[in-house]
Design a protein around this motif. Sequence first.
Motif: not given
Length: 463
Positions: A11, A78-79, A82-84, A120, A122
Amino acid sequence: MDRLVELDVREIELIFKSREKCAKSFRVTNLMHAMPVAVSLSTTKPSLFTFDQPLSIIPHLSTVTYTITSAPMDQPIISSTPDSVVVKSSMLPTGKAQENDLRCLFARPGPRVFKDATIPISFTGFQVIKFLIGRAPQFPDMDYLINRSIPWCNQAQLTTLLRSAILGRDVRTVLALIDAGADVNYAEPGEKSLLSVAIDAGSLEVLEALFSSGTVIDNSIDLVHEAAERNRVDLMKVICKGLSEADVNCVDSNGRTPIHVAAAKGSVEAVRLFILAGGNPNTVDSTGWTPLHCAAEKGHLGVVEFLLECPEFNGKYVINSEAKTAFGLAAENNHKHLYDSLQLGDLLHRAARVGDVNGMNSCLLQGANVNSRDQNGWTPLHRAAFKGWTECVRALLGGGADVDAADEAGCTPLQCALEAGQVETAMLLVAKGAKAEVKSLRSCCIPVEKLDRLRKHRSLSPV
């Protein structure tokens, strides 16, 4: 083979800083023993995240370090999805290629292109926790997000966050930060203690959490007064329970105890709590006010009655620095509903006892309860009738006195007059409607002609 390269992270955690670029480095290793590998790095949001080397070549069994950088933003993203970072690779037998060649290679999917990883992205750190505090309904996994960010904070940051979590009434974050090492006893010079902040926030759970954490109390005086000022009995109970050294007789800058404050707020329950905890209801402040003065000035009947009935209280007639009793303050503020409890009842009884018609009328005009009772159940009318003060009896009846009020032994004012031989007073009471028998009246030696006159005005029971 399902992949050609390997990453040293699972991550990408970016330590968020408001309005600054956030960067994170990671390493990618070529797993091929004898062949270079082309690598493509991309993200699901290329407008927010960029790489220093989006396209590159890694020699066989070699490792290359890459850096991902976020665009400056005011708040962390923050979701739940998440973006990756997407990592693709392809064998490159020649070991050489231009950037355009690599771009074309990864633009078209095919058997030569491997999707090695999806990592991901974060945001984490101090400002992420600060952003999350008080937003639990928006983030179901908030506990996880908080705990993941805590390791990136030093103790000073944890303590700062603890203050914010207390103000936000966020008990779960408070407990997490305390467990992580936040200093529950730290306060900058001029700042309130964290316990005081919890009282300001009004959160019972947060206050209990601080007490259970072993918080050292060095300003219990302020805590007790602050809870009393907010008229929060639940907080007062927790403080009195949590502070073994709490002094409920402590005074503030005006010399007032918590009982003074609770009395001024009109909280009978708080006054009772402090007295049960050892508080002295007779303490006077720097201007000579007792708690009764405070309650009387504000018109709090419940507190006034409680203090007057309290065995520990004996300050009913204490005079303050302005030569005023509690009754004087009630009169000054037109709190007529307090008059009888504070003084007028006593004055009215005294006027009835000595035959002071003017004093009696004054009491009645000020709102005294004409049917107030003494310790024996006598009303002022009982007392005036027994003494034979006919004009007082007339004034009391004119003020609405109950002509047949019975004391604790069942005696009425008329019976008191008869027993004392007050003929004229008894006649007046009968004329005003007091219940009586002719036999009782004769026993008082009332002349027959007067009885005849009474019969004309009233229907008296015969012998």
